[in-house]
Design an enzyme around this catalytic site. Sequence first.
Site, PDB file in Angstrom:
ATOM      1  N   GLU A   1      29.975  48.063  41.346  1.00 63.02           N
ATOM      2  CA  GLU A   1      29.578  49.271  41.516  1.00 63.02           C
ATOM      3  C   GLU A   1      30.254  50.487  40.248  1.00 63.02           C
ATOM      4  O   GLU A   1      31.230  50.236  39.741  1.00 63.02           O
ATOM      5  CB  GLU A   1      30.437  49.944  42.759  1.00 63.02           C
ATOM      6  CG  GLU A   1      30.191  51.149  43.275  1.00 63.02           C
ATOM      7  CD  GLU A   1      28.846  51.726  43.442  1.00 63.02           C
ATOM      8  OE1 GLU A   1      28.041  51.056  43.903  1.00 63.02           O
ATOM      9  OE2 GLU A   1      28.471  52.613  42.569  1.00 63.02           O
TER      10      GLU A   1
ATOM     11  N   LEU B   1      30.160  53.679  40.368  1.00 60.11           N
ATOM     12  CA  LEU B   1      30.248  55.307  40.892  1.00 60.11           C
ATOM     13  C   LEU B   1      31.784  55.823  40.390  1.00 60.11           C
ATOM     14  O   LEU B   1      32.490  55.107  39.979  1.00 60.11           O
ATOM     15  CB  LEU B   1      30.367  55.649  42.409  1.00 60.11           C
ATOM     16  CG  LEU B   1      31.324  54.669  43.317  1.00 60.11           C
ATOM     17  CD1 LEU B   1      32.669  55.317  43.261  1.00 60.11           C
ATOM     18  CD2 LEU B   1      30.854  54.674  44.786  1.00 60.11           C
TER      19      LEU B   1
ATOM     20  N   PHE C   1      33.759  61.046  27.438  1.00 58.96           N
ATOM     21  CA  PHE C   1      35.009  60.030  27.056  1.00 58.96           C
ATOM     22  C   PHE C   1      35.640  59.959  25.768  1.00 58.96           C
ATOM     23  O   PHE C   1      36.082  59.082  25.339  1.00 58.96           O
ATOM     24  CB  PHE C   1      34.893  58.562  27.624  1.00 58.96           C
ATOM     25  CG  PHE C   1      34.697  58.688  29.229  1.00 58.96           C
ATOM     26  CD1 PHE C   1      35.871  58.095  29.718  1.00 58.96           C
ATOM     27  CD2 PHE C   1      33.587  58.602  29.746  1.00 58.96           C
ATOM     28  CE1 PHE C   1      35.933  57.979  31.180  1.00 58.96           C
ATOM     29  CE2 PHE C   1      33.652  58.695  31.333  1.00 58.96           C
ATOM     30  CZ  PHE C   1      34.734  58.357  31.838  1.00 58.96           C
TER      31      PHE C   1
ATOM     32  N   CYS D   1      41.044  52.358  38.842  1.00 56.62           N
ATOM     33  CA  CYS D   1      40.206  51.292  37.950  1.00 56.62           C
ATOM     34  C   CYS D   1      40.602  50.983  36.456  1.00 56.62           C
ATOM     35  O   CYS D   1      40.824  49.692  36.284  1.00 56.62           O
ATOM     36  CB  CYS D   1      38.694  51.713  38.284  1.00 56.62           C
ATOM     37  SG  CYS D   1      38.128  51.704  39.889  1.00 56.62           S
TER      38      CYS D   1
ATOM     39  N   LYS E   1      43.702  48.776  35.765  1.00 58.67           N
ATOM     40  CA  LYS E   1      43.769  47.529  36.675  1.00 58.67           C
ATOM     41  C   LYS E   1      42.640  46.668  36.082  1.00 58.67           C
ATOM     42  O   LYS E   1      42.955  45.522  35.734  1.00 58.67           O
ATOM     43  CB  LYS E   1      43.498  47.760  38.144  1.00 58.67           C
ATOM     44  CG  LYS E   1      42.741  46.805  38.772  1.00 58.67           C
ATOM     45  CD  LYS E   1      42.577  47.336  40.082  1.00 58.67           C
ATOM     46  CE  LYS E   1      41.080  47.480  40.843  1.00 58.67           C
ATOM     47  NZ  LYS E   1      40.019  46.928  40.479  1.00 58.67           N
TER      48      LYS E   1
HETATM   49  P1  NAD Z   1      40.557  50.906  48.427  1.00 61.42           P
HETATM   50  O1  NAD Z   1      41.866  50.433  48.376  1.00 61.42           O
HETATM   51  O2  NAD Z   1      40.316  52.551  48.630  1.00 61.42           O
HETATM   52  O3  NAD Z   1      39.820  50.603  49.864  1.00 61.42           O
HETATM   53  C1  NAD Z   1      39.842  49.156  50.389  1.00 61.42           C
HETATM   54  C2  NAD Z   1      39.816  49.157  51.880  1.00 61.42           C
HETATM   55  O4  NAD Z   1      39.389  47.690  52.070  1.00 61.42           O
HETATM   56  C3  NAD Z   1      40.960  49.598  52.631  1.00 61.42           C
HETATM   57  O5  NAD Z   1      40.663  50.675  53.422  1.00 61.42           O
HETATM   58  C4  NAD Z   1      41.574  48.514  53.418  1.00 61.42           C
HETATM   59  O6  NAD Z   1      42.127  48.921  54.627  1.00 61.42           O
HETATM   60  C5  NAD Z   1      40.070  47.708  53.350  1.00 61.42           C
HETATM   61  N1  NAD Z   1      40.320  46.265  53.650  1.00 61.42           N
HETATM   62  C6  NAD Z   1      40.911  45.316  52.898  1.00 61.42           C
HETATM   63  N2  NAD Z   1      40.851  43.865  53.404  1.00 61.42           N
HETATM   64  C7  NAD Z   1      40.102  44.393  54.585  1.00 61.42           C
HETATM   65  C8  NAD Z   1      39.522  43.334  55.483  1.00 61.42           C
HETATM   66  N3  NAD Z   1      39.938  41.905  55.358  1.00 61.42           N
HETATM   67  N4  NAD Z   1      38.699  43.651  56.614  1.00 61.42           N
HETATM   68  C9  NAD Z   1      38.438  44.982  56.532  1.00 61.42           C
HETATM   69  N5  NAD Z   1      39.010  46.059  55.609  1.00 61.42           N
HETATM   70  C10 NAD Z   1      39.728  45.405  54.764  1.00 61.42           C
HETATM   71  O7  NAD Z   1      39.603  50.465  47.236  1.00 61.42           O
HETATM   72  P2  NAD Z   1      38.467  51.345  46.358  1.00 61.42           P
HETATM   73  O8  NAD Z   1      38.950  52.157  45.444  1.00 61.42           O
HETATM   74  O9  NAD Z   1      37.271  51.663  47.525  1.00 61.42           O
HETATM   75  O10 NAD Z   1      37.847  49.968  45.625  1.00 61.42           O
HETATM   76  C11 NAD Z   1      37.484  48.835  46.388  1.00 61.42           C
HETATM   77  C12 NAD Z   1      36.794  47.802  45.184  1.00 61.42           C
HETATM   78  O11 NAD Z   1      35.807  48.567  44.461  1.00 61.42           O
HETATM   79  C13 NAD Z   1      37.843  47.517  44.096  1.00 61.42           C
HETATM   80  O12 NAD Z   1      37.557  46.054  43.768  1.00 61.42           O
HETATM   81  C14 NAD Z   1      37.467  48.573  42.970  1.00 61.42           C
HETATM   82  O13 NAD Z   1      38.126  47.845  41.676  1.00 61.42           O
HETATM   83  C15 NAD Z   1      36.108  48.922  43.159  1.00 61.42           C
HETATM   84  N6  NAD Z   1      35.690  49.884  42.393  1.00 61.42           N
HETATM   85  C16 NAD Z   1      36.462  51.036  42.950  1.00 61.42           C
HETATM   86  C17 NAD Z   1      35.648  52.086  42.138  1.00 61.42           C
HETATM   87  C18 NAD Z   1      36.529  53.623  42.407  1.00 61.42           C
HETATM   88  O14 NAD Z   1      36.253  54.450  41.728  1.00 61.42           O
HETATM   89  N7  NAD Z   1      37.433  53.682  43.421  1.00 61.42           N
HETATM   90  C19 NAD Z   1      34.680  52.308  41.499  1.00 61.42           C
HETATM   91  C20 NAD Z   1      33.985  51.104  41.346  1.00 61.42           C
HETATM   92  C21 NAD Z   1      34.331  50.048  41.686  1.00 61.42           C
END
Ligand code: NAD
Length: 438
Positions: A149, A151, A250, A261, A264
């Site tokens: 993703e 976004l 950027f 992101c 990490k």
């Molecule tokens: P986040 O920590 O905000 O959300 C993760 C959610 O998953 C939490 O609400 C947690 O309770 C839930 N969860 C964890 N294990 C679970 C399970 N077994 N069953 C049900 N729910 C569960 O994370 P995020 O920022 O949304 O990021 C998620 C992934 O997407 C990461 O790998 C991140 O690197 C990637 N990502 C994030 C972004 C961003 O801008 N935040 C952009 C692109 C990609």
Amino acid sequence: MKIAVIGTGYVGLVVGACFAETGNDVICVDRIASKVAMLKKGKIPIFEPGLEEVVKRNHAEKRLNFTTKLPEAVRGADVVFIAVGTPTGEDGSADLQHVIAAAKEIGRSITGYTVIVDKSTVPAGTSELVHAAVASQTTHPFSVVSNPEFLKQGAAVEDFLKPDRVVIGANDKRAGDIMTELYRPFTRTGAPIMVMDCASAEVCKYAANAMLATRISFMNEIANVCERFDADADMVRKAIASDRRIGAAFLFPGVGYGGSCFPKDVKAIIKFSSDKKYDFKILKAVEAVNERQKLRLLERVDKHFGKSLKGKTIAVWGLAFKPRTDDMREAPAVPIISGLLARGAKVRAFDPEAMKVAQREFKDVKNVKNLTYAKSAYDALKDGDALLVVTEWNEFREPDFAKMKTLLKQPVIFDGRNIFDPKQIRGLGFTYTSIGRP
Ligand code: NAD
């Protein structure tokens, strides 16, 4: 299609809401019951512009639902997205425990052919681990797809609905076709859907974030050099940005990158490269430059006030790692404010969205009793000996400087985001320092 999304964080919730928006039947799962309860009431637990409306509308139209029960959501789903966190592990690697746990539970719950999609950012090779985790729990047929993703928080809905491109890593045609079909409504304006193998798709996401982090650290180094020659990093930025090979995005010097992101993902790519005996030298430097850059404003404060800030009150504008989000993960505001408190200062902070999150973030920091939260940007300035600008929220850009001068005890500004015009602000009698500008 019938879709399940595991994890309702910044990514999962946007993915679920946007697929519901195009008419799919979506159930989002989170293990945190309070989050699910809130979502069922049409409220979202994070600040993300435009998201609440999409969630509310699709929930009301019964295309988007929420549950804590993963098996219920996955049973009968055509496509299941894994969008759980992949935080940094102790050795810098991406911690895959939530991804693998979700994959196993999905394996136990599927009832027929299912496309299982890794939406979380995961190292090259993870699709094989997910495949093995699912296969250990089921005899039903399934495919694993990697669909990183791209976004941006703060513009997540817009980015998802109008992506620059969609990357799909699929090692079999059936799964690739289903994913292409699912994304077709988002790419009508011509954005390409790029189907490739899973490992390449996994690397795409790290390569994109590592490139952006590299641009930021590079520009911060240019700014640091400019300061040594009384050159203007802003002029340099504009000049190089006008080169079509370079472009403008950027390239803003500042107090370093943060968020959930870039830090990490830079760490993770260094680690998974080194696991394969490759020393990713550039990214090690990118990381080191960023750590140093986060402390640049504190160095300026030390130079101006000396090492002790006892008896001084410092206003801070901005806590979130960037504007238009309440996210403070790895935000430069954390080391900056911690440093001010450690030097004995009283800190009055203001952020339009992140103050609730900040209270959790700073709760164990030394001298936290000296950190208070102001009602407004101006309120933060009252009796302040200086202002530090840490996040470039739009509402900070054109303030009433005369009013600021009457509120501050001393008209001193350390601008970590170069949001003010040095000439104008010095003309108004402020002592002003920014990043990379004379
Ligand atoms: P986040 O920590 O905000 O959300 C993760 C959610 O998953 C939490 O609400 C947690 O309770 C839930 N969860 C964890 N294990 C679970 C399970 N077994 N069953 C049900 N729910 C569960 O994370 P995020 O920022 O949304 O990021 C998620 C992934 O997407 C990461 O790998 C991140 O690197 C990637 N990502 C994030 C972004 C961003 O801008 N935040 C952009 C692109 C990609």
